[in-house]
Design an enzyme around this catalytic site. Structure first.
Site, PDB file in Angstrom:
ATOM      1  N   SER A 184       0.855  -1.186   0.000  1.00 15.71           N
ATOM      2  CA  SER A 184       0.000   0.000   0.000  1.00 15.71           C
ATOM      3  C   SER A 184       0.888   1.232   0.000  1.00 15.71           C
ATOM      4  CB  SER A 184      -0.902   0.015   1.242  1.00 15.71           C
ATOM      5  OG  SER A 184      -1.472   1.291   1.444  1.00 15.71           O
ATOM      6  N   TYR A 211      -2.230   0.628  10.349  1.00 18.04           N
ATOM      7  CA  TYR A 211      -2.200   0.244   8.937  1.00 18.04           C
ATOM      8  C   TYR A 211      -0.821   0.491   8.337  1.00 18.04           C
ATOM      9  CZ  TYR A 211      -3.898  -0.259   4.131  1.00 18.04           C
ATOM     10  OH  TYR A 211      -4.101  -0.681   2.845  1.00 18.04           O
TER      11      TYR A 211
END
Length: 245
Positions: A143, A156
């Protein structure tokens, strides 16, 4: 082209019943691979199977929860039992539990790392014996958060940053055995995970469009070609083996 031919190969795609996972699975299947999708939502799994089968892709579905450590090895074993082999592992399943770092609960921290980092490691461990037989491939979906910070996303960012280092460590350790481990780093792709930001934050969707050359958000299908390249012999340098001290 034979370089990109995946005929006879079996690919296991976690979180393959939607979003980026389904986009990647569609690409691998179109290149000839038999695809095993896995995810928590069985109904979404059935819909994904119908979509793939309508396109002529051979696919099956395994219900699992990669947040449960025991489920990871069971998923790999189920895929091999159904297909007889495993050549490609795509670690795509992920979650995002946004909380301010100062008040973040340990549950949110641990759950995020369990799905986004620990599960890929456990799945790789379970898949290793099968991948080592044929010089298999591992694709980890990273990501943008692995490279830059974001508010309400300490868990995250940490999980995706860890996945980068896990990818590099396994690539070095398993490369001599013929297993290639790579990562794909999408930017802003329109999925269920990004939907709250895309549609819920005023001006955010247009901001991403304005700074993107294509003037649109990415779609899961945009990643199919990259996945096929990394999963196929096109990305393999034949005859090169590395011996580490």
């Amino acid at each position: 082209m034979q370089l990109f031919d995946l005929d006879g190969k079996v690919a296991l795609v976690t979180g393959g019943n939607g979003g980026i996972g389904l986009g990647v699975a569609t690409g691998l299947g179109a290149a000839g691979a038999q695809v095993v999708l896995c995810g928590r939502d069985e109904e979404k799994g059935k819909q994904a199977l119908a979509q793939l089968e309508a396109q002529g892709v051979s696919a099956t579905f395994v219900r699992n929860d990669v947040g449960d450590a025991a489920s990871c090895a069971a998923t790999v074993n189920a895929a091999v039992e159904q297909t007889g082999r495993l050549d490609i592992l795509v670690n795509n399943a992920g979650i995002h539990l946004p909380e301010a770092a100062a008040e973040m609960s340990m549950r949110s921290w641990h759950d995020e790392l369990a799905v986004n980092l620990t599960a890929p490691f456990l799945l790789c461990q379970a898949a290793h014996p099968y991948l080592a037989k044929r010089g298999g491939k591992v694709l980890n979906i990273r990501s943008l958060a692995s490279r830059q910070g974001m508010t309400h996303g300490a868990n995250y960012c940490a999980s995706k940053g860890g996945l980068v280092q896990l990818t590099q460590a396994l690539a070095v350790e398993w490369g001599p055995a013929g297993i290639q481990v790579n990562a794909i780093l999408p930017r802003w792709i329109s999925t269920d995970i990004t939907a709250p930001a895309q549609h819920g934050v005023a001006g955010f969707e247009q901001m991403i469009v304005d700074r993107t050359p294509a003037r649109r958000w990415g779609q899961p299908a945009d990643l199919a070609g990259t996945a096929v390249f990394l999963a196929s012999s096109a990305s393999h340098r034949r005859g090169v083996r590395v011996r580490l001290p």
